[in-house]
Write a protein that holds these residues in place. Structure first.
Motif, PDB file in Angstrom:
ATOM      1  N   VAL A 303       0.834  -1.203   0.000  1.00  0.00           N
ATOM      2  CA  VAL A 303       0.000   0.000   0.000  1.00  0.00           C
ATOM      3  C   VAL A 303       0.868   1.252   0.000  1.00  0.00           C
ATOM      4  CG1 VAL A 303      -1.683   1.337   1.325  1.00  0.00           C
ATOM      5  CG2 VAL A 303      -1.958  -1.131   1.099  1.00  0.00           C
ATOM      6  N   MET A 304       1.888   1.276   0.852  1.00  0.00           N
ATOM      7  CA  MET A 304       2.714   2.471   0.987  1.00  0.00           C
ATOM      8  C   MET A 304       3.642   2.682  -0.203  1.00  0.00           C
ATOM      9  SD  MET A 304       1.931   4.004   3.807  1.00  0.00           S
ATOM     10  CE  MET A 304       3.343   4.995   4.233  1.00  0.00           C
ATOM     11  N   SER A 305       4.078   1.585  -0.840  1.00  0.00           N
ATOM     12  CA  SER A 305       5.042   1.719  -1.930  1.00  0.00           C
ATOM     13  C   SER A 305       4.384   1.821  -3.301  1.00  0.00           C
ATOM     14  CB  SER A 305       5.994   0.515  -1.936  1.00  0.00           C
ATOM     15  OG  SER A 305       5.277  -0.684  -2.205  1.00  0.00           O
ATOM     16  N   THR A 306       3.126   1.408  -3.409  1.00  0.00           N
ATOM     17  CA  THR A 306       2.491   1.365  -4.723  1.00  0.00           C
ATOM     18  C   THR A 306       1.155   2.103  -4.765  1.00  0.00           C
ATOM     19  OG1 THR A 306       3.534  -0.776  -5.170  1.00  0.00           O
ATOM     20  CG2 THR A 306       1.674  -0.160  -6.572  1.00  0.00           C
ATOM     21  N   LEU A 307       0.192   1.654  -3.981  1.00  0.00           N
ATOM     22  CA  LEU A 307      -1.153   2.221  -4.081  1.00  0.00           C
ATOM     23  C   LEU A 307      -1.232   3.658  -3.570  1.00  0.00           C
ATOM     24  CD1 LEU A 307      -3.383  -0.833  -3.053  1.00  0.00           C
ATOM     25  CD2 LEU A 307      -2.853   0.014  -5.341  1.00  0.00           C
ATOM     26  N   ALA A 308      -0.587   3.943  -2.441  1.00  0.00           N
ATOM     27  CA  ALA A 308      -0.648   5.305  -1.892  1.00  0.00           C
ATOM     28  C   ALA A 308       0.043   6.324  -2.805  1.00  0.00           C
ATOM     29  CB  ALA A 308      -0.054   5.339  -0.481  1.00  0.00           C
ATOM     30  N   PRO A 309       1.261   6.054  -3.306  1.00  0.00           N
ATOM     31  CA  PRO A 309       1.860   7.006  -4.255  1.00  0.00           C
ATOM     32  C   PRO A 309       1.020   7.203  -5.514  1.00  0.00           C
ATOM     33  CG  PRO A 309       3.523   5.508  -3.424  1.00  0.00           C
ATOM     34  CD  PRO A 309       2.212   4.983  -2.944  1.00  0.00           C
ATOM     35  N   LEU A 310       0.392   6.128  -5.995  1.00  0.00           N
ATOM     36  CA  LEU A 310      -0.446   6.242  -7.178  1.00  0.00           C
ATOM     37  C   LEU A 310      -1.654   7.134  -6.898  1.00  0.00           C
ATOM     38  CD1 LEU A 310      -0.771   5.249 -10.083  1.00  0.00           C
ATOM     39  CD2 LEU A 310      -2.114   3.331  -9.198  1.00  0.00           C
ATOM     40  N   PHE A 311      -2.227   6.993  -5.725  1.00  0.00           N
ATOM     41  CA  PHE A 311      -3.352   7.836  -5.319  1.00  0.00           C
ATOM     42  C   PHE A 311      -2.937   9.309  -5.235  1.00  0.00           C
ATOM     43  CE2 PHE A 311      -4.279   9.649  -1.036  1.00  0.00           C
ATOM     44  CZ  PHE A 311      -5.430  10.342  -1.357  1.00  0.00           C
ATOM     45  N   LEU A 312      -1.796   9.576  -4.618  1.00  0.00           N
ATOM     46  CA  LEU A 312      -1.345  10.963  -4.465  1.00  0.00           C
ATOM     47  C   LEU A 312      -0.988  11.587  -5.808  1.00  0.00           C
ATOM     48  CD1 LEU A 312       0.816  10.435  -1.271  1.00  0.00           C
ATOM     49  CD2 LEU A 312      -1.205  11.895  -1.429  1.00  0.00           C
ATOM     50  N   ALA A 313      -0.319  10.830  -6.659  1.00  0.00           N
ATOM     51  CA  ALA A 313       0.057  11.357  -7.973  1.00  0.00           C
ATOM     52  C   ALA A 313      -1.172  11.632  -8.830  1.00  0.00           C
ATOM     53  CB  ALA A 313       0.991  10.375  -8.685  1.00  0.00           C
ATOM     54  N   SER A 314      -2.160  10.749  -8.783  1.00  0.00           N
ATOM     55  CA  SER A 314      -3.371  10.955  -9.578  1.00  0.00           C
ATOM     56  C   SER A 314      -4.147  12.174  -9.095  1.00  0.00           C
ATOM     57  CB  SER A 314      -4.256   9.705  -9.532  1.00  0.00           C
ATOM     58  OG  SER A 314      -4.702   9.444  -8.210  1.00  0.00           O
ATOM     59  N   ALA A 315      -4.069  12.469  -7.796  1.00  0.00           N
ATOM     60  CA  ALA A 315      -4.722  13.669  -7.275  1.00  0.00           C
ATOM     61  C   ALA A 315      -4.066  14.929  -7.841  1.00  0.00           C
ATOM     62  CB  ALA A 315      -4.658  13.685  -5.756  1.00  0.00           C
TER      63      ALA A 315
END
Length: 438
Positions: A303-315
């Protein structure tokens, strides 16, 4: 009478290609800028959020418009693929955060958290409401009158971003600290109030402000809290006991993921944010003891290395800084940003002092609650779709979201520097097995 539906159209080969490239590019840039941020002693969340701004219309879209249109097309079907993955990431991130909330500490500090939550919502709400009457008429959406627009600006200024705050605290190793627990607890309560206020503003625009609409929103919120307090814990314990009968540890991880998703679906079905359900589910799972938290922590690396960065970048993709070339938008954005930062800090600080917390902790709480991130971007999107905001006022609200999320980590690091760790905090860090990973 139709007994069976036709085959559901699949994702086209081109859509799949674009989606895979989007994920790859966003993650690569987020990772690179996250490492750059770390070199400057900033949490990776700063670089990860900036990655979306770089790849969005502000830089990549202006420099290479043809390539940007190909990689990041505006068709809804394509955009929804990336948004769905980002939403999964934010829900799991919030669930993990909820599991690391120390309920005993929050119970012992309930007076301080109550003061902080009220102060960090009411002061920004009031000042933002007043600011809404001062902004130019060109920023008021076609479907809103001035009071509705002003109240919406107040809500946008008052919200915090629990997901970004959670990621920041995890990145900085502060979630196990008392100040981190107080920030998360206060942010959770502030967000609950914020989503309730947003539903009221939405009702004002779509159905008119009636007592029945307000009472319905409050009733649903009380129903969710009652379920979390009375029924969720025994149900979660039963589900995890069944999962633990399997020799495979991943079964417990899957069970927790299912519970987080169902909880998010439940609050969403009642007209509230899915984030609320995920957070409450995480609290329930975390309250069941160390084995449950360990199952959640096993998801944490992905979650911290993949999904969370993807969420922040897409925002960050939604930000177009080129619109700030308009002098009116720039002045309105600067004024709104100043009101938002000062009001949130002052409200959190004064609330903490009224709750008899030390000055250094009070300053850190006021700073930590300032991050608004994707929560405010969601609020802005709602305002735009309802016709409360124009494209100019939407840009202003998003500007506040991005800037407050970027400036919060370095300020939080500075305000917590030299804050001595207590024995209870050290024990909590050992208990939260994932807390020292980053």
């Amino acid at each position: 009478m139709t007994l069976a539906a036709g085959p559901v159209p699949g994702i086209s080969s081109h859509q799949m290609l674009i989606f895979l490239l989007q994920v790859s590019v966003l993650l690569a840039v987020a990772l690179a800028l996250g490492r750059v941020a770390a070199r400057f002693q900033l949490p990776p969340v700063v670089g990860e959020l900036t990655a979306g701004v770089v790849l969005g219309p502000s830089i990549f879209g202006n420099a290479l418009p043809a390539a940007s249109d190909w990689l990041l097309p505006r068709e809804m079907d394509q955009a929804h693929l990336l948004a769905a993955v980002a939403q999964l990431g934010v829900l799991l991130l919030v669930g993990i955060t909820g599991a690391h909330v120390d309920l005993a500490l929050l119970q012992s500090k309930r007076t301080a958290i109550g003061f902080v939550s009220l102060g960090s919502v009411l002061l920004p709400l009031g000042l933002g409401f007043g600011l809404g009457f001062l902004l130019p008429d060109s920023m008021v959406g076609a479907n809103a009158d001035r009071p509705a627009f002003a109240l919406f600006i107040g809500v946008a200024v008052a919200v915090s971003a629990l997901p970004v705050i959670a990621k920041t605290l995890l990145d900085m190793g502060l979630l196990h600290r008392n100040v981190g627990q107080l920030i998360v607890g206060s942010a959770a309560i502030s967000d609950i109030i914020g989503w309730l206020l947003l539903s009221i503003v939405s009702a004002m625009v779509t159905r008119g402000l009636r007592a029945g609409v307000v009472l319905e929103s409050v009733a649903y919120l009380l129903l969710v809290l009652a379920f979390a307090l009375l029924l969720a814990r025994p149900l979660a314990r039963l589900a995890l006991r069944l999962a633990e009968r399997s020799a495979a540890p991943e079964v417990s991880v899957s069970a927790i993921t299912i519970m987080i998703m169902l909880s998010a679906a439940g609050t969403h079905a009642l007209g509230m944010e899915p984030i609320l359900g995920a957070f409450l589910c995480g609290i329930v799972v975390g309250s069941l003891g160390t084995p449950s938290r360990k199952s959640l922590d096993s998801m944490r690396i992905f979650v911290m290395s993949t999904l969370a960065p993807l969420f922040l970048a897409s925002a960050g993709l939604q930000v177009d800084l080129s619109t700030l070339g308009d002098r009116t938008v720039l002045l309105a954005g600067s004024g709104t940003l100043a009101v938002a930062v000062v009001a949130k800090f002052a409200g959190g600080y004064l609330g903490a002092r009224l709750g008899r917390l030390p000055r250094q902790e009070a300053r850190a709480i006021g700073v930590g609650l300032n991050a608004r991130g994707v929560v405010e971007i969601v609020v802005a999107s709602v305002g735009l779709s309802l016709g409360v905001l124009t494209s100019a006022s939407y840009t202003v609200v998003v500007l506040v979201a991005v800037v407050t999320s970027v400036i919060t980590p370095p300020l939080l690091r500075r305000t917590t520097r030299g804050l001595a760790a207590t024995a209870a905090e050290t024990a909590r860090e050992r208990e939260f097995t994932g807390a020292s990973d980053r």
